[in-house]
Design an enzyme around this catalytic site. Structure first.
Site, short mmCIF file in Angstrom:
data_model
loop_
_atom_site.label_atom_id
_atom_site.label_comp_id
_atom_site.label_asym_id
_atom_site.label_seq_id
_atom_site.Cartn_x
_atom_site.Cartn_y
_atom_site.Cartn_z
CE LYS A 21 5.32 10.69 0.88
NZ LYS A 21 6.70 11.12 1.16
CB SER A 63 3.43 4.84 -3.64
OG SER A 63 3.21 5.69 -4.75
#
Length: 326
Positions: A51, A309
């Site tokens: 992110k 992720s």
């Protein structure tokens, strides 16, 4: 539409501030799944997830006046950490709207970067609505967690790195929620190498993108049930979904038990700590034969990249998951 030029510009912009995560081959997961599996461990990225890429690209693109008014966002945690970290680098105040009952570990990390937190509801749309209200009423600048071209371009830098590191990759597996990650990665990969398959992976209890993909239009979920907090999106983004329709080849579903199995396997055999969301893509490699879970047989034996992720999981939650009490 997001362009490859946008992604390359994002890469140049964020390069000084992020880590380039290297692909890790897993013989064990390859043997178990029948594919030649490589992990992209963004859990080792700055702030513990991918992110930071999108958040940085967006915030570095702001004028000092825009940033100086303060940054606001909505997040279950990882995007909030990225925004908090990027804001701190630029000297901007930041506010993150998190869900009530959200991860204490992620909240502590956000505060550690100097951002403030407001808790609001349990649904993503509730958090986004409050963040938008703060933007409108307090004049803050909002950095959307996924539905923003700068954010999408930043996430797309992952795709460029994958193609540079693995010439003959056949497919990339991407955990999918609001679609900021998969839209950016798919746009970059498909524009550079159209034959590479892009496959989105969702928990069966949070399949808004899969339903939308099948319907050809955005479909909203009324109920979401998954431990993977990073992909609890009730509906794909307005900006992201057209890219999903254009570039993504398929969507598959995984069970909660397969997510846990993937977490354990990644930790035990690869020595990589993945949070539940971070293990979603790899879970698809372990669910062959299950309804809506099988990857195309044409990919058997070929090189597959699975995006890990993020790895921001509280030790207490990790202990419960490993003990089978989640």
């Amino acid at each position: 539409m997001l362009t490859l030029k946008d992604v390359h510009e994002a890469r140049d912009r964020i390069h000084p501030f992020i880590r380039r995560t290297r692909l890790e081959h897993s013989t064990t997961i390859s043997d178990v799944s029948g594919f030649d599996v490589w992990l992209k461990p963004e859990c080792m990225q700055r702030t513990g997830s991918f992110k930071i890429r999108g958040a940085l690209n967006c915030i570095l693109s702001l004028s000092p006046e825009e940033g100086g008014r303060g940054i606001v966002t909505a997040s279950s945690g990882n995007h909030g950490q990225g925004v908090a970290c990027a804001s701190k680098l630029r000297g901007y105040p930041a506010m993150v709207v998190m869900p009530e009952g959200g991860s204490p570990a992620k909240a502590d990390a956000i505060r550690g970067y100097g951002a403030q937190i407001v808790f609001c509801g349990t649904k993503s749309e509730d958090r986004l609505a409050l963040a938008a209200k703060m933007r409108d009423e307090q004049g803050m600048t909002m950095v959307h967690p996924y539905d923003d071209f700068y954010v999408m371009a930043g996430q797309g830098t992952l795709g460029i790195e994958i193609l540079e590191d693995l010439d003959d990759v056949a497919a990339v597996l991407v955990p999918t929620g609001g679609c900021g990650l998969i839209s950016g990665v798919a746009a970059a990969v498909k524009e550079m190498r159209p034959n590479v398959k892009i496959i989105g992976v969702e928990p069966a209890g949070s399949d808004s993108t899969g339903r939308s993909f099948q319907a050809g239009k955005r479909v909203r979920l009324d109920v979401i049930d998954t431990m993977a907090d990073g992909v609890r999106a009730s509906i794909p983004g307005e900006l992201t979904f057209p890219l999903v329709r254009k570039y993504v080849d398929d969507m598959v579903l995984v069970s909660e038990s397969s997510i846990v199995e993937a977490m354990k396997l990644i930790l035990e055999r690869c020595k990589i700590l993945a949070e539940p969301t971070g293990a979603v893509a790899t879970a698809a490699l372990l669910t062959q034969g299950q309804k809506n879970g099988a990857l195309p047989g044409s990919l058997r034996g070929k090189k597959i990249v699975s995006l890990v992720s993020g790895g921001n999981v509280a030790l207490s939650q990790l202990a419960e998951i490993l003990a089978g009490r989640s």
